[in-house]
Design an enzyme around this catalytic site. Structure first.
Site, PDB file in Angstrom:
ATOM      1  N   ARG A  63      48.249  36.934  36.523  1.00 39.06           N
ATOM      2  CA  ARG A  63      47.378  36.608  35.400  1.00 39.06           C
ATOM      3  C   ARG A  63      46.861  35.175  35.483  1.00 39.06           C
ATOM      4  NH1 ARG A  63      48.007  40.611  31.435  1.00 39.06           N
ATOM      5  NH2 ARG A  63      50.081  41.526  31.285  1.00 39.06           N
ATOM      6  N   GLU A  75      38.027  40.179  24.612  1.00 36.60           N
ATOM      7  CA  GLU A  75      38.775  40.991  25.582  1.00 36.60           C
ATOM      8  C   GLU A  75      38.578  40.475  26.998  1.00 36.60           C
ATOM      9  OE1 GLU A  75      40.918  43.175  26.028  1.00 36.60           O
ATOM     10  OE2 GLU A  75      40.904  44.773  24.544  1.00 36.60           O
ATOM     11  N   GLY A 108      37.720  51.978  27.358  1.00 40.61           N
ATOM     12  CA  GLY A 108      37.356  51.551  26.004  1.00 40.61           C
ATOM     13  C   GLY A 108      38.228  52.167  24.923  1.00 40.61           C
ATOM     14  N   THR A 156      41.462  51.847  24.204  1.00 38.48           N
ATOM     15  CA  THR A 156      42.354  50.909  23.503  1.00 38.48           C
ATOM     16  C   THR A 156      41.575  50.153  22.442  1.00 38.48           C
ATOM     17  OG1 THR A 156      43.389  50.569  25.667  1.00 38.48           O
ATOM     18  CG2 THR A 156      44.103  49.123  23.869  1.00 38.48           C
ATOM     19  N   LEU A 157      40.448  49.614  22.870  1.00 38.66           N
ATOM     20  CA  LEU A 157      39.640  48.810  21.959  1.00 38.66           C
ATOM     21  C   LEU A 157      39.054  49.659  20.833  1.00 38.66           C
ATOM     22  CD1 LEU A 157      38.600  46.051  21.383  1.00 38.66           C
ATOM     23  CD2 LEU A 157      36.678  46.490  22.902  1.00 38.66           C
ATOM     24  N   ASP A 215      46.505  41.642  35.376  1.00 40.36           N
ATOM     25  CA  ASP A 215      47.756  41.640  36.122  1.00 40.36           C
ATOM     26  C   ASP A 215      47.991  42.939  36.876  1.00 40.36           C
ATOM     27  OD1 ASP A 215      48.152  43.118  33.591  1.00 40.36           O
ATOM     28  OD2 ASP A 215      50.222  43.290  34.302  1.00 40.36           O
ATOM     29  N   LYS A 255      33.958  47.229  32.901  1.00 37.59           N
ATOM     30  CA  LYS A 255      33.966  48.286  33.934  1.00 37.59           C
ATOM     31  C   LYS A 255      33.173  49.443  33.361  1.00 37.59           C
ATOM     32  CE  LYS A 255      38.255  48.092  36.454  1.00 37.59           C
ATOM     33  NZ  LYS A 255      39.617  48.640  36.623  1.00 37.59           N
ATOM     34  N   ASP A 275      37.734  48.987  30.019  1.00 36.22           N
ATOM     35  CA  ASP A 275      37.730  50.024  31.052  1.00 36.22           C
ATOM     36  C   ASP A 275      37.233  51.312  30.381  1.00 36.22           C
ATOM     37  OD1 ASP A 275      38.373  51.292  33.494  1.00 36.22           O
ATOM     38  OD2 ASP A 275      40.464  51.541  32.984  1.00 36.22           O
ATOM     39  N   ARG A 277      48.576  40.706  26.735  1.00 33.78           N
ATOM     40  CA  ARG A 277      48.571  39.305  27.060  1.00 33.78           C
ATOM     41  C   ARG A 277      47.311  38.881  27.799  1.00 33.78           C
ATOM     42  NH1 ARG A 277      54.553  39.794  29.612  1.00 33.78           N
ATOM     43  NH2 ARG A 277      54.574  41.857  28.685  1.00 33.78           N
TER      44      ARG A 277
HETATM   45  P1  IMP Z   1      40.954  50.807  28.337  1.00 30.42           P
HETATM   46  O1  IMP Z   1      41.600  51.300  27.085  1.00 30.42           O
HETATM   47  O2  IMP Z   1      40.891  51.873  29.378  1.00 30.42           O
HETATM   48  O3  IMP Z   1      39.633  50.145  28.118  1.00 30.42           O
HETATM   49  O4  IMP Z   1      41.976  49.760  28.943  1.00 30.42           O
HETATM   50  C1  IMP Z   1      41.732  48.405  28.939  1.00 30.42           C
HETATM   51  C2  IMP Z   1      42.967  47.706  29.435  1.00 30.42           C
HETATM   52  O5  IMP Z   1      43.374  48.227  30.709  1.00 30.42           O
HETATM   53  C3  IMP Z   1      42.699  46.236  29.696  1.00 30.42           C
HETATM   54  O6  IMP Z   1      42.895  45.451  28.548  1.00 30.42           O
HETATM   55  C4  IMP Z   1      43.686  45.925  30.786  1.00 30.42           C
HETATM   56  O7  IMP Z   1      44.946  45.630  30.224  1.00 30.42           O
HETATM   57  C5  IMP Z   1      43.801  47.208  31.566  1.00 30.42           C
HETATM   58  N1  IMP Z   1      42.935  47.195  32.763  1.00 30.42           N
HETATM   59  C6  IMP Z   1      41.786  47.884  32.960  1.00 30.42           C
HETATM   60  N2  IMP Z   1      41.270  47.654  34.171  1.00 30.42           N
HETATM   61  C7  IMP Z   1      42.116  46.767  34.763  1.00 30.42           C
HETATM   62  C8  IMP Z   1      42.123  46.124  36.060  1.00 30.42           C
HETATM   63  O8  IMP Z   1      41.253  46.316  36.919  1.00 30.42           O
HETATM   64  N3  IMP Z   1      43.162  45.286  36.308  1.00 30.42           N
HETATM   65  C9  IMP Z   1      44.152  45.045  35.400  1.00 30.42           C
HETATM   66  N4  IMP Z   1      44.191  45.622  34.184  1.00 30.42           N
HETATM   67  C10 IMP Z   1      43.175  46.475  33.877  1.00 30.42           C
HETATM   68 MG    MG Z   2      43.672  43.950  27.519  1.00 34.31          MG
END
Ligand code: IMP
Ligand code: MG
Length: 183
Positions: free
Chosen positions: A167, A101, A107, A109-110, A161, A133, A105, A47
């Site tokens: 959010r 996005e 990366g 998921t993406l 969140d 990040k 973080d 979301r």
């Molecule tokens: P990744 O797969 O590690 O890049 O995760 C990305 C997802 O982690 C984002 O879309 C957020 O949902 C969540 N996320 C990463 N950092 C934060 C944060 O500092 N606060 C809240 N959600 C975060």
């Molecule tokens: Mg996200």
């Protein structure tokens, strides 16, 4: 101006509403220039990405459409896998897809989502993230548009969140360290 934070678990405002607003406008102008003559589809991940997408798309001076996905991640870090819980409503074959996005973080998921989307043969595929990040990144991603590079802190607001809360805040705030220690 000092903003009164709504919860004692928050530390400070990292990005104000007006800082975000200015950068969203710049990103929108870049997207409009780069996609001139085309009608991209902006895809976001529910979301968190919804808030940025909503502000961004209203400032892109182009015909465009929006579509949404939702995912669940299982397990920590690189061992984690991703499952799509809500897929796009429309096909993206031959479309210019811009994934929007809130934050990237690790990366992971993406990275998974981009693999899925690429298999659908879009005309192009690029990423626009408001927050990056980057010190946490584990995989290389085609990030073409980036709003802010942010530190490795837990952030809330503007889509981000803590257990579903905050959010809706118009700014991005850091949490106090003792509230959130990385495991
Ligand atoms: P990744 O797969 O590690 O890049 O995760 C990305 C997802 O982690 C984002 O879309 C957020 O949902 C969540 N996320 C990463 N950092 C934060 C944060 O500092 N606060 C809240 N959600 C975060
Ligand atoms: Mg996200």
């Amino acid at each position: 101006m000092t903003l009164r934070l709504p919860d004692p678990r928050m530390e400070r405002v990292l990005l104000t509403e007006s800082q975000i607003d200015a950068v969203v406008g710049e990103l929108a102008d870049q997207v409009a220039a780069d996609y001139s003559g085309r009608d991209p589809v902006l895809v976001t991940v529910l979301r968190g990405g919804l808030f940025f997408l909503s502000d961004l798309c209203r400032r892109i001076d182009l015909p465009l459409t929006v579509d949404f996905m939702a995912v669940t991640s299982y397990g920590p870090g690189a061992a984690g896998s991703v499952r799509i819980t809500k897929d796009l409503d429309d096909p993206v074959e031959g479309r210019d897809v811009l994934v929007v996005e809130d934050i990237i973080d690790t990366g992971l998921t993406l990275n998974y989502l981009l693999r899925v989307l690429r298999q659908r043969r879009p005309a192009s595929l690029a990423v626009c993230t408001l927050l990056d990040k980057d010190v946490r990144r584990l995989v290389d991603l085609p990030i073409v548009y980036r709003g802010f590079s942010v530190p490795d802190r837990f952030l809330v607001g503007y889509g981000l969140d803590l257990e579903g809360q905050w959010r809706e805040l118009p700014y991005v705030a850091t949490l106090k360290d003792e509230i959130w220690e990385r495991g």
